[in-house]
Design an enzyme around this catalytic site. Structure first.
Site, mmCIF file in Angstrom:
data_model
loop_
_atom_site.group_PDB
_atom_site.id
_atom_site.type_symbol
_atom_site.label_atom_id
_atom_site.label_comp_id
_atom_site.label_asym_id
_atom_site.label_seq_id
_atom_site.Cartn_x
_atom_site.Cartn_y
_atom_site.Cartn_z
ATOM 1 N N ASP A 1 0.852 -1.192 0.000
ATOM 2 C CA ASP A 1 0.000 0.000 0.000
ATOM 3 C C ASP A 1 0.889 1.244 0.000
ATOM 4 O OD1 ASP A 1 -3.217 0.544 0.959
ATOM 5 O OD2 ASP A 1 -1.802 2.212 1.107
ATOM 6 N N ASN B 1 -12.953 -3.230 2.140
ATOM 7 C CA ASN B 1 -13.963 -2.171 2.163
ATOM 8 C C ASN B 1 -14.811 -2.265 0.904
ATOM 9 O OD1 ASN B 1 -12.886 -0.997 4.568
ATOM 10 N ND2 ASN B 1 -11.251 -0.077 3.342
ATOM 11 N N GLU C 1 -12.265 3.372 -1.487
ATOM 12 C CA GLU C 1 -11.731 4.442 -2.343
ATOM 13 C C GLU C 1 -11.487 3.953 -3.760
ATOM 14 O OE1 GLU C 1 -8.142 6.047 -0.685
ATOM 15 O OE2 GLU C 1 -9.103 6.500 1.232
ATOM 16 N N VAL C 2 -10.988 2.744 -3.874
ATOM 17 C CA VAL C 2 -10.621 2.220 -5.192
ATOM 18 C C VAL C 2 -11.607 1.109 -5.560
ATOM 19 C CG1 VAL C 2 -8.818 1.140 -6.582
ATOM 20 C CG2 VAL C 2 -8.191 2.762 -4.769
ATOM 21 N N HIS D 1 -10.069 -5.480 -3.465
ATOM 22 C CA HIS D 1 -8.742 -5.713 -2.889
ATOM 23 C C HIS D 1 -8.901 -6.081 -1.429
ATOM 24 C CE1 HIS D 1 -9.751 -1.428 -2.653
ATOM 25 N NE2 HIS D 1 -9.120 -1.407 -1.494
ATOM 26 N N HIS E 1 -7.000 -5.748 2.054
ATOM 27 C CA HIS E 1 -5.903 -5.166 2.832
ATOM 28 C C HIS E 1 -5.402 -6.231 3.795
ATOM 29 C CE1 HIS E 1 -6.847 -0.756 2.136
ATOM 30 N NE2 HIS E 1 -8.014 -1.283 1.824
#
Ligand code: AMP
Length: 123
Positions: free
Chosen positions: A35, A94, A102-103, A107, A109
């Site tokens: 990240d 998320n 956000e993206v 994904h 984390h």
């Protein structure tokens, strides 16, 4: 549920090689990289190469081959980064506005290397 994938998102650009990344591991279906704004001593992002928006999109529509590749790669990365032992780590995904994603490319984390606090802040 119909999922709309935006191919201009930053992870799509990373996957196309348009933006550099600090790769930890790459397989036919998965890329894991550091990240850019780490929130812990270890903070990497596991990204399937397919065009999936969220965890539930990936879980609903990815092939068995993609899903096995993704999860086995996460397991190997946990081992490589020293997270698979007793100190552990946290894996977070998320999704959408409430998840403050956000993206808009799925994904996971993976964070570790310190005590990470509670899962969510209380109101
Ligand atoms: P999320 O809010 O779950 O969508 O998280 C997006 C994550 O992507 C954040 O932790 C960002 O720091 C990270 N990020 C954004 N751009 C990049 C990039 N170019 N390389 C690596 N990580 C990035």
């Amino acid at each position: 549920m119909a999922y709309t994938y935006d191919p201009t998102n930053i992870f799509a650009r990373i996957l196309r090689g348009e933006i550099p990344n600090k790769t930890v591991m790459e397989t036919p279906h998965t890329l894991v990289f550091h990240d850019i704004h780490p929130q812990a001593p270890v903070h990497v992002l596991a990204v399937p190469k397919g065009a999936y928006v969220t965890f539930d999109h990936f879980a609903a529509e990815a092939s068995a081959e993609e899903m096995v590749d993704f999860h086995r790669t996460v397991a190997k990365v946990c081992e490589i980064l020293g997270l698979a032992g007793p100190d552990g780590y946290r894996a977070i995904s998320n999704a959408g506005a409430h998840g403050m994603q956000e993206v808009p490319h799925y994904h996971l984390h993976i964070l570790g290397g310190r005590v990470l606090g509670r899962l969510v802040e209380r109101d």
